[in-house]
Design an enzyme around this catalytic site. Structure first.
Site, mmCIF file in Angstrom:
data_model
loop_
_atom_site.group_PDB
_atom_site.id
_atom_site.type_symbol
_atom_site.label_atom_id
_atom_site.label_comp_id
_atom_site.label_asym_id
_atom_site.label_seq_id
_atom_site.Cartn_x
_atom_site.Cartn_y
_atom_site.Cartn_z
ATOM 1 N N CYS A 160 0.788 -1.203 0.135
ATOM 2 C CA CYS A 160 0.231 0.123 -0.168
ATOM 3 C C CYS A 160 0.689 1.407 0.066
ATOM 4 O O CYS A 160 0.253 2.219 -0.047
ATOM 5 C CB CYS A 160 -0.965 -0.075 1.102
ATOM 6 S SG CYS A 160 -1.932 -1.577 1.169
ATOM 7 N N HIS A 293 -1.927 8.633 6.031
ATOM 8 C CA HIS A 293 -2.456 7.348 5.661
ATOM 9 C C HIS A 293 -3.883 6.757 6.116
ATOM 10 O O HIS A 293 -4.623 6.579 5.171
ATOM 11 C CB HIS A 293 -1.398 6.352 5.971
ATOM 12 C CG HIS A 293 -1.426 5.073 5.373
ATOM 13 N ND1 HIS A 293 -1.603 4.894 3.883
ATOM 14 C CD2 HIS A 293 -1.547 3.700 5.819
ATOM 15 C CE1 HIS A 293 -1.840 3.552 3.708
ATOM 16 N NE2 HIS A 293 -1.900 2.833 4.762
ATOM 17 N N GLU A 304 0.377 5.451 13.692
ATOM 18 C CA GLU A 304 0.403 6.622 12.878
ATOM 19 C C GLU A 304 0.181 8.198 13.848
ATOM 20 O O GLU A 304 1.168 8.738 13.546
ATOM 21 C CB GLU A 304 -0.580 6.430 11.538
ATOM 22 C CG GLU A 304 -0.052 7.832 10.718
ATOM 23 C CD GLU A 304 -0.876 8.072 9.189
ATOM 24 O OE1 GLU A 304 -1.971 7.455 9.288
ATOM 25 O OE2 GLU A 304 -0.405 8.924 8.522
ATOM 26 N N LYS A 324 -9.331 8.901 2.702
ATOM 27 C CA LYS A 324 -9.716 7.493 2.366
ATOM 28 C C LYS A 324 -11.288 7.403 2.506
ATOM 29 O O LYS A 324 -11.687 6.648 1.481
ATOM 30 C CB LYS A 324 -9.121 6.428 3.179
ATOM 31 C CG LYS A 324 -7.663 6.303 2.699
ATOM 32 C CD LYS A 324 -6.656 5.219 3.085
ATOM 33 C CE LYS A 324 -5.571 5.040 2.465
ATOM 34 N NZ LYS A 324 -4.482 6.101 2.501
ATOM 35 N N HIS A 329 -9.728 2.607 0.304
ATOM 36 C CA HIS A 329 -8.147 2.421 0.155
ATOM 37 C C HIS A 329 -7.789 1.880 -0.953
ATOM 38 O O HIS A 329 -8.118 0.772 -1.236
ATOM 39 C CB HIS A 329 -7.672 1.844 1.638
ATOM 40 C CG HIS A 329 -6.013 1.413 1.705
ATOM 41 N ND1 HIS A 329 -5.319 2.116 0.910
ATOM 42 C CD2 HIS A 329 -5.476 0.720 2.288
ATOM 43 C CE1 HIS A 329 -4.186 1.796 1.055
ATOM 44 N NE2 HIS A 329 -4.049 0.944 2.025
ATOM 45 N N PHE A 387 1.891 -3.247 3.972
ATOM 46 C CA PHE A 387 2.434 -4.495 4.535
ATOM 47 C C PHE A 387 3.837 -4.464 4.291
ATOM 48 O O PHE A 387 4.620 -4.066 3.221
ATOM 49 C CB PHE A 387 1.781 -5.574 3.746
ATOM 50 C CG PHE A 387 0.508 -5.889 3.946
ATOM 51 C CD1 PHE A 387 -0.284 -5.375 5.144
ATOM 52 C CD2 PHE A 387 -0.222 -7.249 3.357
ATOM 53 C CE1 PHE A 387 -1.583 -5.739 5.298
ATOM 54 C CE2 PHE A 387 -1.599 -7.544 3.582
ATOM 55 C CZ PHE A 387 -2.119 -6.668 4.610
#
Lengths: 399, 358, 85
Positions: A160, A293, A304, A324, A329, A387
């Site tokens: 991502c 994010h 985060e 998002k 996403h 990831f």
């Protein structure tokens, strides 16, 4: 001489929130989310809130002028269309005038196509044309061909955070003098593979996603393609073209903690942000807006948030939001989508709202901007994590 | 001043007994095989059981080979990890996709999905050694490894890293092998003897994981120096000679300065013309080398070629098993590698000897 | 109960691919996460699917698993009380 950043001269975007920068901007201003449910393919998860682009493959093929029988995955079609739009936005009829490269990102490439035919290749020879669709580089080649790029072309896949790394590599290729222009971005179409994959991780919410909310229950997936045209200052001067923004900072670090979970204090995120600030020669206080994010998973938003607080220390945090909820996403495309949004924020001096937010996180002590905010924006910091602990940060600056 | 890039550690897992060995290994030939079988180390000896239980073939090969390259270089913590893979973690992707269909999207488990992402090996190496530095995975067909190598060279030039772990990894899954045979990418019948001077389409396939540690300082005994890397998406056969000449000129060399040219000949009659044309036009008087009869074709096969070329420069010897034309061997100072696959994704790598460095 | 525990251990070994372990190596009271068997959050997700498949127990929130997947004993107790198959 201080690095003033590589020029962005064009951008193209297709997302559930809109099919151009202008359409996306209108949605962002109106607080209009593009989240709906999956209609373009058969899945038992067709009631999950998802950021699907409401255009069938047949329509996309038609718009691209592809023959009825073609070997394009949806990921490739979205990518070609967004990249061509970026080139047109930069006022470029073609790319033969200088050393032009392509750096594209995708997490699963043409999985949307491969998963339909995976078991049928052996008994239906007509399907063999799709054999290459699983190869992510195949998507990049199709985009390169559509843009007339025959030289440098490569593909990045770091889950991502992928397209943040594409922007970073593009800026470095120009800075090092290897190329004069690089089209950078990412594309990922929705697929059964990813919908079910995220479902098994139990991080897909059956509600509209609520980034940074105390009661967040996970993410909504989406599909998108977004590309930027980056050019050297020599090219900008030679063409006398407009500059939309500058890529002032970039960094890539690794959390080195776990394949899917972030470390408690967001070490990778902290390193990416602090290194990107250093590349840009900026202090945290110089940042006017942070596009986080903010996937709305319990783990991401907490770590985060902690990393942000570590970066800022005693300095007050600038307004931040996750966009998002507008797009879902969009995986490898997310950073490129949010690069476009960061540039729109810079151009229009506006902070976009973090939709669906109700309750501040009990264990964080800060919360996102929930109203549209008109304020001077000089520098935008945008985070993208993936990831494998892949953490990347980009910083865009006003021209 | 431009920083130099030295190769200070190497490792390779392939269809040959290359793991823990150099070019003096016992080459193994697999008659009547169009897919070469890999010689795997005993992974239990190299990987913790808790991690191993989740690892598919490519992850086992990748992480083990990566760690071995670091050990070879005596580096415990590189500043960056940059990996190339054409097809990523195919076994896990196939597994998850097959489960989706078999179970009608229900009762699915996450492990195969998690491990299927293309950056898994880079991530697993980073988690294993705690490397928080720059971490990237390139996935662009036959220039995946070359993209990683180019990025590594740029990163060292920028002064952002002293040592970098880089490599190329690919696995051939059962599904892919069946599919590639069915679609003609793998030769119907045929074996390694048909790689050179082939008259048939398709290639002999393989898989592998070759890694290198690159450093801005030569250390005690560097294998070679990476002088330059170049790649292009598309190239017409008649344009290869010009591209090679331009690349060499940019590096202050001519074709005559090349002491061995390593060609990615894979036995596909449709595209081997790229190599024969280049060999005839520029390197008729140069020792020519090939290697895909030993490791098979795969997207990152040139990482095997790179591994072999670094060893050649280190030992000043070309293994007879790789020789195409029987010219007297020269002192090996410069080796050029040229590779493409299916007529696209062309790349050039220029390596220099540093036997007398430091 | 002892039969259930043995079956549970076999299931865990299979779904988590713990090929070096035998059922008798797993202590009924020892923690299975962290220091015990060294399992992590991904394993917890695998166990949630195993509960659903083998015992018809549907856990919708991974947090629920934390209270159940403590040891073989806690899992066996939960299964006994909640199994539907």
């Amino acid at each position: 001489m201080a690095y003033k950043g590589v020029a962005v001269t064009g951008m193209g975007i297709l997302s559930a929130a809109g099919m151009s920068p202008a359409e996306n901007y209108a949605a962002l201003l109106a607080g209009r989310s593009g989240i709906s449910t999956i209609e373009n393919f058969e899945t038992i998860h067709n009631r999950l809130p998802t950021g699907e682009i409401k255009m069938t493959n047949a329509t996309l093929a038609d718009l691209l002028g592809l023959p009825l029988v073609n070997d394009y995955s949806r990921t490739a079609m979205l990518g070609v269309m967004a990249a061509k739009a970026a080139l047109a936005d930069a006022g470029l009829p073609d790319t033969a005038d200088c050393r032009t490269g392509l750096v594209s990102a995708s997490s699963v490439g043409g999985m949307d196509t491969d998963e339909k035919h995976h078991f049928d290749y052996f008994n239906n020879p007509a399907l063999l044309r799709y054999v290459g669709s699983r190869d992510i580089g195949n998507v990049t080649h199709k985009i390169a061909e559509a843009l007339g790029i025959t030289g440098f072309a490569t593909t990045i896949s770091t889950a991502c955070s992928s397209s943040a790394n594409a922007v970073m590599l593009g800026a470095r290729l120009i800075r090092s003098g290897r190329l004069d222009r690089v089209v950078v971005g990412g594309t990922d179409a929705l697929s059964k593979f990813t919908v079910n994959g995220f479902r098994t991780l139990m991080i897909l919410s059956d509600q509209l996603c609520q980034p940074f909310d105390n009661d967040r229950t996970g993410l909504n997936l989406g599909e998108a393609a977004a590309y930027l045209v980056l050019e050297s200052d020599d090219m900008v001067q030679r063409r006398g073209c407009r500059v939309l923004a500058r890529v002032a900072g970039y960094a890539n670090a690794n959390d080195a903690f776990h394949q899917t979970a972030s470390s408690d204090n967001g070490e990778g995120a902290y390193l990416a942000m602090s290194q990107a600030l250093a590349v840009a020669g900026l202090q945290p206080a110089d940042i006017s807006y942070i596009n986080v994010h903010g996937t709305a998973t319990p783990n991401n938003d907490l770590t985060e948030g902690r990393a942000l607080l570590r970066i800022y220390g005693d300095t007050p945090l600038p307004p931040f939001s996750s966009t998002k909820p507008f797009t879902g996403h969009t995986l490898a495309a997310a950073a490129a989508v949010e690069a476009v949004y960061s540039i729109l924020a810079l151009q229009n001096d506006v902070v976009f709202p973090n939709l669906n937010f109700a309750t501040p996180m009990a264990d964080l002590g800060t919360s996102p901007a929930i109203q549209l905010l008109h304020t001077r924006i000089n520098h935008v910091l945008s985070n993208s994590f993936g990831f494998g602990g892949n953490c990347s940060t980009l910083i865009f600056s006003k021209v | 001043m431009m920083k130099r890039v030295y190769v200070t550690g190497l490792s390779c897992i392939s269809a040959q007994p290359t793991f823990g060995a150099g070019l003096d290994t016992e080459w193994r030939f697999q008659p009547e095989c169009n897919v070469l079988e890999t010689i795997h180390p005993v992974y239990k000896s190299f990987l913790p059981a808790a991690a191993l239980r989740r690892m598919s073939k490519v992850i086992r090969m990748g992480v083990t080979s990566a760690n071995a390259a670091l050990a070879d270089a005596g580096v415990s913590m590189p500043d960056a990890i940059i990996i190339g893979t054409g097809m990523g973690c195919g076994e896990d992707s196939d597994k998850f996709l097959e489960a989706i269909v078999a179970n009608g999207e229900e009762m699915l488990t996450p492990t195969a999905f998690i491990q299927s992402t293309h950056n898994t090996v880079g991530a697993q190496v980073a988690v294993g050694i705690g490397c928080k530095g720059y971490n990237l995975t390139y996935v662009n067909g036959a220039v995946s490894f070359e993209s990683a190598l180019l990025d590594a060279q740029m990163t060292i030039a920028e002064g952002n890293a002293h040592t970098i772990l880089t490599g190329g990894i690919d696995e051939l899954t059962k599904h892919s092998a069946d599919l590639f045979r069915h679609s003609g990418l793998i030769k119907l019948g045929g074996d390694y003897t048909e790689v050179l001077h082939s008259k048939s389409g398709g290639t002999v396939f393989g898989e592998g994981a070759a890694f290198a540690v690159l450093s801005d300082s030569p250390g005690k005994s560097p294998y070679a120096e990476v002088a330059d890397v170049w790649m292009t998406a598309v190239l017409q056969p008649q344009a290869v000679a010009g591209a090679v000449s331009d690349f060499l000129t940019a590096n202050g060399l001519t074709p005559a300065d090349i002491d061995a040219v390593v060609l990615g000949i894979d036995g596909d009659v449709q595209y081997d013309g790229y190599y024969s044309q280049t060999a005839t036009d520029l390197f008729a008087e140069t020792p020519q080398v090939y290697y895909k009869h030993l490791c098979g074709e795969f997207n990152t096969a040139q990482a095997f070629g790179f591994w072999a070329a670094c060893h050649m420069l280190h030992t000043n010897e070309i293994p007879p098993v790789m020789v195409i034309n029987h010219l007297p061997q020269r002192e090996l100072n410069h080796i050029l590698l040229y590779n493409q696959y299916n007529g696209i994704d062309h790349s050039l790598i220029l390596l220099k000897a540093c036997r007398n460095t430091p | 109960m002892e039969d259930l525990k043995l079956e549970l251990k076999k299931n865990i070994i299979t779904v988590l691919n713990l090929e070096d372990l035998k059922p008798e190596d797993i202590d009924d009271n020892a923690p299975i996460f962290g220091d015990g068997l060294g399992l992590d959050s991904i394993d917890a997700l695998e166990l949630i699917v195993m509960f659903s498949k083998e015992y018809g127990i549907k856990l919708t929130d991974p947090k629920e698993g934390k209270k159940i997947f403590i040891s073989i004993n806690t899992m066996a107790d939960y299964i006994t009380a909640h199994r539907t198959v």
